[in-house]
Design a protein around this motif. Structure first.
Motif: not given
Ligand code: SF4
Ligand code: SF4
Lengths: 90, 185
Positions: A47, A51-52, A54-56, A67, A71, A75, B10-11, B13, B16, B19-20, B23-24, B27
């Protein structure tokens, strides 16, 4: 995708087991076969995949590289460093 | 230099994740897709679809007189008109044909016709397997009028969407016209 999700479920989510604190409070969950927990985790990962995706829809390649290299790798290195320091200190 | 806030962004996200979240949340909403063949979107007024030749209510025949203005105006040159002369030296339209596959539905033919004899109906579902199905002869164009422009629809058509050229030959007020230069030498 299925294999990757299975590997992730085994490596990071404990495969076919469930956490102790859940079984302590709800002991009847121990009777549920392990394959079910495993499948639940695999499908959760799948899922997440969708999900990812569909978003990106298309993460640009240079951004992906940025990234990864700028990053996530630093890290991870910092993570190793801190873990090591903590081990030495404590 | 990045500020600490941007660095944290940025660390983790943040963008993003937002965005998630979007989309959720989507749904659980209804899909916006129209199930087309089952649910049809009504054509808007003035939609430019399949052609039809106007049938004159008095004579029961086409209004077209075969002046060929529409054919001359048509940008894709897909109107073919063949005329002949009868015994009383009257022009008769033998064939009036439109190659619909080449038409770009600009509506210029409707605009050009001084008699309001050609129209674009709201019918747009006429896909077919052969090319012949898109070659509109006079009879087919007239039957298009009967099928898609019957009654009020056809009567209101020209008054609603086109300046009725058949009734008003004057220059429209808003149109730019050539003006005589005063005091010209
Ligand atoms: S709509 Fe335009 S392209 Fe089509 S027949 Fe009329 S003038 Fe020609
Ligand atoms: S401009 Fe009108 S009257 Fe003239 S040929 Fe075309 S449809 Fe017929």
């Amino acid at each position: 995708m299925l294999i990757m999700s299975s590997i992730c479920a085994i490596c990071f989510l404990g495969g076919w087991t469930i956490p102790q604190f859940i079984t302590n409070t709800l002991p009847f969950l121990l009777k549920v076969p392990g394959i079910l927990w495993f499948l639940v985790k695999v499908y959760a990962f799948m899922f997440f995949y969708y999900w990812v995706r569909a978003t990106l829809p298309r993460y640009r390649y240079d951004q992906l590289m940025a990234i990864g290299w700028k990053l996530l790798i630093p890290l991870a290195l910092v993570n190793i460093l801190i873990t090591g320091l903590v081990k030495i200190m404590v | 230099m990045k500020t600490a806030k941007e660095f944290l962004k940025t660390i983790f996200f943040i963008e993003i994740l937002r965005g998630l979240a979007l989309t959720l949340s989507r749904l659980f909403t209804h899909a916006v897709t129209r199930r087309y063949p089952k649910v049809k979107r009504p054509a808007q007024p003035g939609f430019r679809g399949l052609h039809a030749l106007v049938r004159d209510r008095d004579t029961g025949k086409e209004k077209c007189v075969g002046c060929c203005l529409c054919a001359a105006y048509c940008p894709s040159q897909c109107i073919y008109i063949y005329t002949s002369e009868d015994e009383d030296h009257k022009k008769i339209v033998d064939r009036y044909e439109i190659e619909v596959l080449r038409c770009i539905f600009c509506g210029f033919c409707v605009e050009a016709c001084p008699f309001g004899a050609i129209s674009l109906t709201e019918h747009y579902e006429y896909s077919d397997y052969s090319r012949d199905a898109f070659y509109m002869t006079k009879e087919r164009l007239l039957s298009n009028w009967d099928k898609y422009m019957a009654g009020q629809k056809g009567e209101g058509y020209f008054r609603k969407f086109w300046r009725p050229m058949s009734e008003d030959f004057g220059t429209p007020e808003k149109q730019a016209t050539w003006r005589k230069i005063q005091n010209a030498k």
